[in-house]
Structure formats: structure tokens, C-alpha cells
Scaffold this motif. Structure first.
Motif, short mmCIF file in Angstrom:
data_model
loop_
_atom_site.label_atom_id
_atom_site.label_comp_id
_atom_site.label_asym_id
_atom_site.label_seq_id
_atom_site.Cartn_x
_atom_site.Cartn_y
_atom_site.Cartn_z
N THR A 49 0.83 -1.19 0.00
CA THR A 49 0.00 0.00 0.00
C THR A 49 0.87 1.25 0.00
OG1 THR A 49 -1.66 -1.20 1.24
CG2 THR A 49 -1.89 1.18 1.20
N SER A 50 0.50 2.23 -0.78
CA SER A 50 1.27 3.46 -0.87
C SER A 50 1.40 4.14 0.48
CB SER A 50 0.59 4.41 -1.86
OG SER A 50 1.16 5.69 -1.78
N THR A 53 -1.27 6.69 1.37
CA THR A 53 -2.64 6.30 1.64
C THR A 53 -3.00 6.66 3.07
OG1 THR A 53 -2.51 4.49 0.08
CG2 THR A 53 -4.26 4.37 1.71
N TRP A 282 -4.56 -1.46 -13.54
CA TRP A 282 -4.15 -0.66 -12.39
C TRP A 282 -2.87 -1.25 -11.80
CZ3 TRP A 282 -7.83 2.26 -8.85
CH2 TRP A 282 -8.99 2.67 -9.53
N THR A 283 -2.20 -0.45 -10.96
CA THR A 283 -1.14 -1.01 -10.14
C THR A 283 -1.75 -1.58 -8.86
OG1 THR A 283 -0.73 1.04 -8.90
CG2 THR A 283 0.46 0.74 -11.00
N THR A 285 -0.67 -0.98 -5.92
CA THR A 285 -0.69 0.12 -4.95
C THR A 285 -1.96 0.93 -5.08
OG1 THR A 285 1.72 0.27 -4.89
CG2 THR A 285 0.49 2.22 -4.19
N ASN A 286 -2.34 1.28 -6.31
CA ASN A 286 -3.56 2.06 -6.51
C ASN A 286 -4.80 1.26 -6.16
OD1 ASN A 286 -2.13 4.31 -7.30
ND2 ASN A 286 -2.26 3.84 -9.49
N THR A 289 -5.52 1.30 -2.41
CA THR A 289 -6.18 2.51 -1.91
C THR A 289 -7.69 2.33 -1.90
OG1 THR A 289 -4.39 3.90 -2.75
CG2 THR A 289 -6.48 4.98 -2.28
N GLN A 290 -8.24 1.74 -2.97
CA GLN A 290 -9.67 1.50 -3.03
C GLN A 290 -10.10 0.38 -2.08
OE1 GLN A 290 -11.90 3.39 -4.75
NE2 GLN A 290 -10.12 4.68 -5.23
#
Length: 320
Positions: A49-50, A53, A282-283, A285-286, A289-290
Motif C-alpha cells: 500500500t502506498s 494512503t 491498475w497497479t 498500490t492504486n 487505496t480503493q
């Protein structure tokens, strides 16, 4: 229909078409076993996870399952599951498993997953199963049980893919529920879970006592829990994952049944309707987020039992 229904990858395109036309934790703990590697799994997910976030999740809710349709690379599949923080695998099982050429790979996968603290359930299903319940029990369920490789049974039947769904839906619904009854009667101590589309709350069904009900509720009554194919790549807002999953989460809470939310990672097509239902492209990481937002929003329901990723091959293809 052959008397030898095949185990197949689910026909999610038809599920999407039908959906567009309609365009706990305590409970979960009692009925849906969480693998002992859950705490380590949460840490593995955090690593993907980024750092930017800001959404936080409850570690109790942040459990995760994954569908595995291709069992030909067991070591790589389990390594992927560990790196992704997966707590439970739904592993595709062919008919007559104990004599199948796929048995060695599936045994390796199951053994390695258990050693990593990951629960493994036998995955199977075909729309034609509704017309062949005795075959399903004799040639799919009993061999899977006798292998000793699994903790439970996970079915993805998708009865709306049969031609009769359009011409005689009440009969198909009744046959599907009768199949669930038969599976439960022959599953022994194995809990049975089922995949359902989010719109099954709109499909009428008859309750055991003869009253009016809905298909999602009648499936929940017959199973240990469900995984809702709530395929959206946005968590919140109208037509987001939380929005379309709300009915199933509410029903699960009322019935005391755990509800997982499925999320898609495979390629579905190039139209806007296709694209909104998958994290393909998508990546990771993105996507996280969701998914973090889904965890936070769904935690408001006592029935929420975590996420399920469709599928191992789609997730493996995603960039970090």
C-alpha cells in the motif's frame, strides 16, 4: 447437457450483463474460519500500500481470499498468496479428484498453503450442476472430501448462465436451492460457501416455509457464508463496491452469515462498463487505496468478512 458437467472458470461476462440490466465480525468468526496467518497477512498487504494512503483499516476485517482456477504452478501460486497477504484460497478442483492427473499439483498447493497458514477450500461449479445434483455429489463433492486436502467447499454455479434462466427462472431458482440442500446434506463437517452476484436480492425465491423471499437470502440460509461479486474499481459513491454490496451485507447481518466482497483483477473488455468492474491495468498500490476504503466502509456491517480477489492469475499480472 452432458452427465459429466465440467468444472469451469465462471462466466463473469454474463454476470456483468445481468448486473447492468439491473443498473460480522463476531458472526464471521463463528462461521467462517480465518487462517492463523491473518496477522502476518495484514502486514504483507501493508507493504503493497502506498505510503501516502491515509485510509486505515481494521485488522479484524482485513482478511483476504483468492480464487485459484489454474493449479498447474502450485509453488508460484502459494508464494503469490503469501506475498499478497491472502488468508484463504478457493482452489479449483476437477471431477474425480482422487484419480485425476491434477491431484499431485493440487496436493502440493494445498500442503504448501497450509504450511503458510492459509486455509484451502475446494472450488467448483457449473451452471449445468443445477440439473445434475446427484452427479455433483458423487463425482465432485465426495472425491474432493475424501482427498483430505480441504477445509471447506466453495461453489460458483452461476445459474443465470443457463438458457432456462430466461424461459423458466422460478424452476432454475428452485433447482439451484435444492442443489445447495443436497450439497449441505452430503458435505459432512465441511462448511459450504457460495459466490453470488450483488443483484440476487432482486430475484424472487420461495422460503422453506413457503413464504416469499429473495435468492440471496435463501442461499445464505443454506450456506456458511457467501462471497458477493461486487466488482467495481471504486469503493464509494453511487454504483461503487459499497453501494452495490449493501443489500447482501444487510441480509448477511440479519441472518447471521458472513459476507465477503469479491474484487476483479482480470481483463473483462474495453467498454466503460467492462472497465469499471475490474482493476485490470491498475497497479496493486492504486488498487489497495480503493480496497482500504472498502474495508472501512464495509466494517459498518456485522456480516463483513473481508475481501476476495479474482483471481490469482489476474493479480499476478498486475504491476506493483
Amino acid at each position: 447437457m452432458s452427465t459429466n458437467p465440467r468444472v469451469r472458470r465462471p462466466r463473469h461476462v454474463l454476470a456483468r450483463v445481468a448486473g447492468s440490466l439491473l443498473v460480522a465480525i463476531g458472526v464471521a468468526a463463528a462461521t467462517l474460519a480465518v487462517a492463523p496467518g491473518a496477522a502476518a497477512a495484514s502486514k504483507a498487504r501493508a507493504a503493497t500500500t502506498s505510503a501516502s494512503t491515509t485510509v486505515t483499516t481494521s485488522s479484524t476485517n482485513d482478511t483476504r481470499a483468492m480464487w485459484v482456477w489454474d493449479t498447474s504452478t502450485p509453488t508460484a501460486t502459494v508464494d503469490l498468496a503469501v506475498s499478497a497477504g491472502i488468508d484463504q484460497l478457493f482452489v479449483a478442483v476437477p471431477p474425480n479428484l482422487t484419480t485425476s492427473s491434477q491431484l499431485p499439483a493440487i496436493r502440493t498447493l494445498a500442503d504448501r498453503a497450509r504450511a503458510a497458514g492459509i486455509r484451502v477450500d475446494a472450488l467448483g461449479g457449473d451452471p449445468g450442476w443445477v440439473d445434475n445434483p446427484t452427479w455433483v455429489v458423487t463425482y465432485w463433492l465426495k472425491p474432493a472430501r475424501s482427498s483430505g486436502l480441504f477445509t471447506g467447499v466453495h461453489i460458483d454455479i452461476e445459474p443465470y448462465s443457463t438458457p432456462a434462466w430466461t424461459s423458466d427462472r422460478p424452476t432454475v431458482v428452485a433447482k439451484y436451492l435444492a442443489l445447495l440442500d443436497k450439497l449441505k446434506a452430503n458435505a459432512g463437517t465441511y462448511p459450504i460457501e457460495a459466490d453470488i452476484p450483488f443483484w440476487f436480492n432482486t430475484i424472487p425465491a420461495t422460503a422453506t416455509g413457503g413464504g416469499a423471499s429473495s435468492l440471496d437470502r435463501e442461499i445464505m440460509k443454506r450456506t456458511a457464508g457467501v462471497t458477493v461479486m461486487a466488482y467495481r474499481n471504486t469503493a464509494s459513491g453511487p454504483d461503487g463496491t459499497l453501494d452495490i454490496a449493501a443489500a447482501a451485507l444487510t441480509a448477511g447481518a440479519a441472518l447471521g452469515k458472513p459476507v465477503r466482497l469479491g474484487q476483479e483483477t482480470t481483463y473483462l473488455g474495453d467498454t466503460p462498463v467492462d472497465a469499471k468492474q475490474t482493476f485490470y491495468g491498475w497497479t496493486r498500490t492504486n488498487m489497495e487505496t480503493q480496497l482500504a476504503q472498502v474495508n472501512v466502509g464495509a466494517a459498518a456491517y456485522a456480516s463483513y468478512a473481508g475481501l476476495a480477489i479474482h483471481s490469482a492469475s489476474g493479480y499476478a499480472a498486475m504491476a506493483p
